[in-house]
Design an enzyme around this catalytic site. Structure first.
Site, PDB file in Angstrom:
ATOM      1  N   ASP A 156      41.543  25.721  54.432  1.00  0.00           N
ATOM      2  CA  ASP A 156      40.986  27.058  54.681  1.00  0.00           C
ATOM      3  C   ASP A 156      41.990  28.035  54.091  1.00  0.00           C
ATOM      4  O   ASP A 156      43.128  28.098  54.539  1.00  0.00           O
ATOM      5  CB  ASP A 156      40.842  27.238  56.200  1.00  0.00           C
ATOM      6  CG  ASP A 156      40.496  28.663  56.616  1.00  0.00           C
ATOM      7  OD1 ASP A 156      40.453  29.562  55.745  1.00  0.00           O
ATOM      8  OD2 ASP A 156      40.287  28.874  57.830  1.00  0.00           O
ATOM      9  N   TYR A 204      50.946  27.030  66.424  1.00  0.00           N
ATOM     10  CA  TYR A 204      49.614  26.961  65.862  1.00  0.00           C
ATOM     11  C   TYR A 204      49.386  27.978  64.745  1.00  0.00           C
ATOM     12  O   TYR A 204      49.603  29.151  64.904  1.00  0.00           O
ATOM     13  CB  TYR A 204      48.569  27.179  66.968  1.00  0.00           C
ATOM     14  CG  TYR A 204      47.227  27.005  66.391  1.00  0.00           C
ATOM     15  CD1 TYR A 204      46.830  25.728  66.021  1.00  0.00           C
ATOM     16  CD2 TYR A 204      46.420  28.070  66.093  1.00  0.00           C
ATOM     17  CE1 TYR A 204      45.633  25.537  65.393  1.00  0.00           C
ATOM     18  CE2 TYR A 204      45.219  27.884  65.464  1.00  0.00           C
ATOM     19  CZ  TYR A 204      44.836  26.617  65.120  1.00  0.00           C
ATOM     20  OH  TYR A 204      43.656  26.431  64.471  1.00  0.00           O
ATOM     21  N   LYS A 242      43.522  25.378  61.899  1.00  0.00           N
ATOM     22  CA  LYS A 242      42.868  24.296  62.602  1.00  0.00           C
ATOM     23  C   LYS A 242      42.627  23.128  61.662  1.00  0.00           C
ATOM     24  O   LYS A 242      42.598  23.280  60.464  1.00  0.00           O
ATOM     25  CB  LYS A 242      41.573  24.781  63.241  1.00  0.00           C
ATOM     26  CG  LYS A 242      41.185  23.874  64.389  1.00  0.00           C
ATOM     27  CD  LYS A 242      40.517  24.552  65.555  1.00  0.00           C
ATOM     28  CE  LYS A 242      39.469  25.582  65.272  1.00  0.00           C
ATOM     29  NZ  LYS A 242      38.668  25.442  64.110  1.00  0.00           N
TER      30      LYS A 242
HETATM   31  P1  13P Z   1      39.328  28.056  61.561  1.00  0.00           P
HETATM   32  O1  13P Z   1      40.276  27.017  62.041  1.00  0.00           O
HETATM   33  O2  13P Z   1      38.061  27.509  61.021  1.00  0.00           O
HETATM   34  O3  13P Z   1      40.020  29.008  60.636  1.00  0.00           O
HETATM   35  O4  13P Z   1      38.823  28.869  62.818  1.00  0.00           O
HETATM   36  C1  13P Z   1      39.679  29.509  63.651  1.00  0.00           C
HETATM   37  C2  13P Z   1      38.994  29.780  64.924  1.00  0.00           C
HETATM   38  O5  13P Z   1      39.150  29.059  65.852  1.00  0.00           O
HETATM   39  C3  13P Z   1      38.100  30.931  64.964  1.00  0.00           C
HETATM   40  O6  13P Z   1      37.556  31.139  66.244  1.00  0.00           O
HETATM   41 MG    MG Z   2      39.844  30.263  59.233  1.00  0.00          MG
HETATM   42 MG    MG Z   3      37.755  26.308  59.470  1.00  0.00          MG
END
Ligand code: 13P
Ligand code: MG
Ligand code: MG
Ligand code: 13P
Length: 381
Positions: A13, A229, A232
């Protein structure tokens, strides 16, 4: 020796439009530009897609897994896309590129990666799954169904080439250790582990009779790697189908009844995993619910013929409806468990700091009782 083909799916991402919803078209184009340049040099073929705000680079080549050139190429593609994301001021530009520069392998540097190497069969159907708003353990349950549950996969009963079962490599996410368990003999032990989505993730599946690779998941835990963190681990997986492996329809059947997965909204909530088409992989309700797309390819001397957007099929409409019902139901819980994840699984959050700030205000209940009693006595006197 027969020639081996490697299929590498590397994802990251590097910026969302808007918030964490989808990756901008121009980011995909930036990646395509880099990969296109590498065709005939190091790549045989490629396909770039997105699932939500994650870009997925699907690449074929002959250099084997963990190859520095291939990983470097993916890193370069994500770097170029990050430049575009920064120009457009997209949300979380460069989110998953944790290191300053590439040092040989994307593992541990932010992007997720699933790779397998094999001799291409006379016909080689493969399915690439890409997810958003969840983590690698989202594949634990479907992989179990696909490779170990005869109520899902009729071929386990009807096809003698599968009768010896499959071997599951399971990672302990925290300890960085791995165990291999074989089904059907060790089914219960396998379930004892992989039913725990806090700690165990299926990494690979092999066919038991000949150790042929059948499935692989990107099981890097980004949030653990980074210490704190930052992004994700929205995962990808590759599954081979037919001719001694589960049929395409058996592989997909595991997603027909949605299950709850971690990762929704701020990576802090459980929610249903909704199977959708490429077009519908744009999670926007409460940043979700989590999506999975399934792209079917036939390999032809390493060329990616396809994709067939498999979850576009109307027979998955009911799974989507069911996922939305599950979403309505669990959303009502708001910040309460079981919608909310246990603390150790929470991602985008400062809950640990908030709890730390309250620590000194906790008093011993016995002490409070004693004080209350003294007060009561004082009142009586
Ligand atoms: P991503 O990990 O897809 O960037 O999403 C972050 C998230 O939890 C948005 O609520
Ligand atoms: Mg994201
Ligand atoms: Mg994502
Ligand atoms: P075909 O006879 O169409 O090849 O299908 C076989 C199969 O695997 C169906 O699940």
């Amino acid at each position: 020796m027969e020639e081996r083909i490697t299929l590498s799916v590397i994802k990251a991402d590097v910026g969302g439009l808007c918030g964490h919803t989808i990756a901008h078209e121009e980011l995909l184009e930036a990646c395509e530009f880099v990969l296109d340049d590498a065709v005939d040099e190091i790549l045989i073929d490629y396909y770039v897609t997105r699932c939500g705000d994650d870009i997925d680079l699907i690449m074929t080549h002959k250099l084997g897994i963990d190859n520095e050139k291939i990983h470097g190429l993916a890193w370069k593609a994500f770097e170029e896309a990050t430049e575009v994301a920064k120009e457009l001021k997209l949300y979380g530009a460069g989110q998953d590129l944790l290191a300053e520069g590439f040092t040989g392998n994307v593992k541990g540097m932010g992007p997720g990666c699933a790779e397998m190497e094999f001799v291409e069969r006379p016909s080689e159907p493969i399915i690439v799954f890409c997810c958003d708003k969840t983590d690698p353990t989202a594949f634990n349950l479907p992989l179990y169904k696909i490779f170990a549950d005869p109520f899902n996969t009729a071929g386990l009963v009807y096809d003698k080439s599968m009768k010896d079962g499959f071997k599951f490599d399971v990672l302990d996410i925290y300890e960085d250790k791995q165990i291999t368990l074989k089904t059907p003999e060790e089914t219960y032990s396998l379930l004892a582990l992989i039913g725990n989505l806090e700690k165990y993730a299926v990494k690979r599946v092999h066919r038991a009779k000949d150790d042929e690779i059948a499935a692989v998941v990107s099981s890097e835990k980004l949030n653990l790697m980074a210490g704190e963190y930052v992004g994700k681990d929205d995962p990808v997986a590759i599954v081979r189908a037919q001719s001694g492996m589960p049929a395409v329809g058996e592989v997909l059947e595991a997603f027909a009844t949605p299950h709850f997965v971690p990762g929704w909204m701020r990576g802090c909530h459980w929610g249903p995993l909704m199977p959708v088409s490429e077009e519908d992989a744009r999670p926007s309700r409460f940043d979700g619910p989590a999506r999975v797309i399934a792209l079917g390819f036939q390999l032809s001397d390493g060329k990616l013929i396809g994709p067939n957007d498999l979850f576009e099929d109307i027979s998955f409409n009911r799974a989507r409806e069911q996922a939305l019902k599950m979403a309505d139901m669990i959303r009502k819980m708001g910040p309460f468990q079981p919608h909310r994840l246990p603390e150790a699984m929470m991602e985008y959050t400062s809950v640990p700091q908030i709890l730390e700030g309250l620590k000194d205000r906790f008093e011993d209940t016995e002490k409070i009782e004693k004080i209350e009693k003294l007060r009561e006595r004082g009142d009586m006197e």
